[in-house]
Motif scaffolding. Structure first.
Motif, mmCIF file in Angstrom:
data_model
loop_
_atom_site.group_PDB
_atom_site.id
_atom_site.type_symbol
_atom_site.label_atom_id
_atom_site.label_comp_id
_atom_site.label_asym_id
_atom_site.label_seq_id
_atom_site.Cartn_x
_atom_site.Cartn_y
_atom_site.Cartn_z
ATOM 1 N N ILE A 1 0.754 -1.294 -0.382
ATOM 2 C CA ILE A 1 0.131 0.340 0.360
ATOM 3 C C ILE A 1 1.074 1.260 0.076
ATOM 4 O O ILE A 1 0.353 1.981 -0.943
ATOM 5 C CB ILE A 1 -1.270 0.070 1.085
ATOM 6 N N GLU A 2 1.935 0.934 0.709
ATOM 7 C CA GLU A 2 3.422 2.744 0.778
ATOM 8 C C GLU A 2 3.798 2.749 -0.188
ATOM 9 O O GLU A 2 3.831 3.936 -1.090
ATOM 10 C CB GLU A 2 3.869 2.059 1.631
ATOM 11 N N ASP A 3 3.785 1.738 -1.218
ATOM 12 C CA ASP A 3 4.889 1.466 -2.382
ATOM 13 C C ASP A 3 3.166 1.805 -3.450
ATOM 14 O O ASP A 3 3.003 2.959 -4.806
ATOM 15 C CB ASP A 3 4.528 0.462 -2.866
ATOM 16 N N VAL B 1 -3.429 10.193 7.107
ATOM 17 C CA VAL B 1 -3.587 10.245 8.465
ATOM 18 C C VAL B 1 -2.904 8.665 8.871
ATOM 19 O O VAL B 1 -3.320 7.796 8.285
ATOM 20 C CB VAL B 1 -4.886 10.123 8.848
ATOM 21 N N THR B 2 -1.795 8.232 10.032
ATOM 22 C CA THR B 2 -1.476 7.519 10.281
ATOM 23 C C THR B 2 -0.378 6.986 11.048
ATOM 24 O O THR B 2 -0.345 8.649 11.893
ATOM 25 C CB THR B 2 -0.433 6.919 8.934
ATOM 26 N N HIS B 3 -1.070 6.035 12.137
ATOM 27 C CA HIS B 3 -0.036 5.737 13.364
ATOM 28 C C HIS B 3 1.037 5.457 12.925
ATOM 29 O O HIS B 3 2.445 5.558 14.110
ATOM 30 C CB HIS B 3 -0.533 4.731 14.297
ATOM 31 N N GLN B 4 1.669 4.294 11.859
ATOM 32 C CA GLN B 4 2.181 3.493 11.365
ATOM 33 C C GLN B 4 3.573 4.644 11.181
ATOM 34 O O GLN B 4 3.564 5.379 10.208
ATOM 35 C CB GLN B 4 2.393 2.609 10.405
ATOM 36 N N ASP B 5 5.117 4.013 11.813
ATOM 37 C CA ASP B 5 6.142 4.407 11.837
ATOM 38 C C ASP B 5 6.571 4.321 9.784
ATOM 39 O O ASP B 5 7.114 5.359 9.647
ATOM 40 C CB ASP B 5 6.898 4.232 12.381
ATOM 41 N N SER B 6 6.191 3.005 9.650
ATOM 42 C CA SER B 6 6.854 3.233 8.728
ATOM 43 C C SER B 6 6.474 3.316 7.085
ATOM 44 O O SER B 6 6.848 3.943 6.500
ATOM 45 C CB SER B 6 6.189 1.040 7.391
ATOM 46 N N THR B 7 4.822 3.607 7.613
ATOM 47 C CA THR B 7 3.781 4.461 6.660
ATOM 48 C C THR B 7 4.763 5.720 6.418
ATOM 49 O O THR B 7 4.211 7.124 5.672
ATOM 50 C CB THR B 7 2.436 4.158 7.179
#
Length: 260
Positions: free
Chosen positions: A185-187, A205-211
């Motif tokens: 999804i990030e890609d 809007v996100t909590h995830q560090d990698s995202t």
């Protein structure tokens, strides 16, 4: 400086006695990738819905490409299209993927069924889901449902270019996904930003560090109703801001109060 597409001026919003946003100022510029972060319940999803015109602020003004919005998106058309990808994909369970992606065109355009199907196929190909138009949401994995919602958000009407979104709003697009599905999804978010015919501006809007690190160029942090920090991805690891340091380290101790 790039062109401002969305400007929030003095935006406040409360639900009952809980003040979620308190005189927030925020500008989204053309071509940027912005992440909005912060602890749960700090108004991140609320601010997206206000940007999209789905929720009205209690106070303040929303400006879209230099025009002040009056009311909600259903009350008056914005000068540019704004697409939104919801956290739970928000697909219609009783409709096929084809019908979900092409929903607005089927309902609100004069295009033929064949023309809409061609556009749907193009969008599904862009999100890596060729040949699944006849499936239903229940037949898809969580990651596939997210990608179908992406395809729907970037759908455009060639007969009305103003319907093509100039800004995409992503509400927790990797929530509930395993690390590999999250990377897909990030890609995809970045690929869509640079795809011809797809808007190059988005708010995440996100909590995830990698995202955050893989999809954003600029980051703002909301806490207690206000923007507490703003900076680039690189500045996350060098800032002395205690809120940012606690948020990204995941430590319990710090200025962010953890609900018991």
């Amino acid at each position: 400086m790039s062109e401002p597409l969305i400007e929030l001026k003095g935006i406040s919003k409360a639900f009952g006695e809980q003040i979620v946003l308190d005189s927030v100022d925020l500008t989204i510029y053309r071509g940027e990738a912005l992440a909005i972060v912060g602890p749960s319940g700090t108004g991140k999803s609320t601010i997206l819905r206000i940007m999209a015109g789905l929720l009205a602020p209690d106070e303040g003004e929303v400006w879209v490409q230099g025009h002040r919005r009056q009311g909600l998106i259903e009350d008056a058309e914005d000068p540019i299209g704004i697409g939104m990808v919801f956290q739970q994909a928000a697909l219609f369970d009783s409709l096929t993927v084809d019908e979900n992606v092409g929903f607005l065109l089927y309902e609100h355009s004069n295009l033929s069924h064949a023309e809409i199907q061609k556009l749907v196929s193009q969008r599904l190909e862009m999100v890596g889901l060729t040949g699944i138009g006849d499936r239903y949401p229940a037949q898809l994995s969580g990651g596939m449902r997210k990608r179908v919602s992406f395809a729907r958000a970037i759908m455009s009407n060639p007969a009305n270019p103003k319907d093509t979104p100039a800004v995409l709003l992503y509400d927790e697009p990797t929530a509930g996904l395993d690390p590999i599905a999250s990377t897909v999804i990030e890609d995809l978010v970045r690929q869509l930003q640079h795809s011809q015919g797809v808007c190059g501006t988005y708010v995440m809007v996100t909590h995830q560090d990698s995202t955050i690190r893989r999809t954003a160029d600029r980051v703002i942090m909301l806490y207690r109703g206000k923007v507490q920090w703003e900076g680039s991805i690189d500045e996350i690891d060098t800032t002395d801001n205690l809120l940012i340091r606690q948020f990204f380290s995941g430590k319990v101790e710090g200025p962010i109060q953890v609900a018991g």
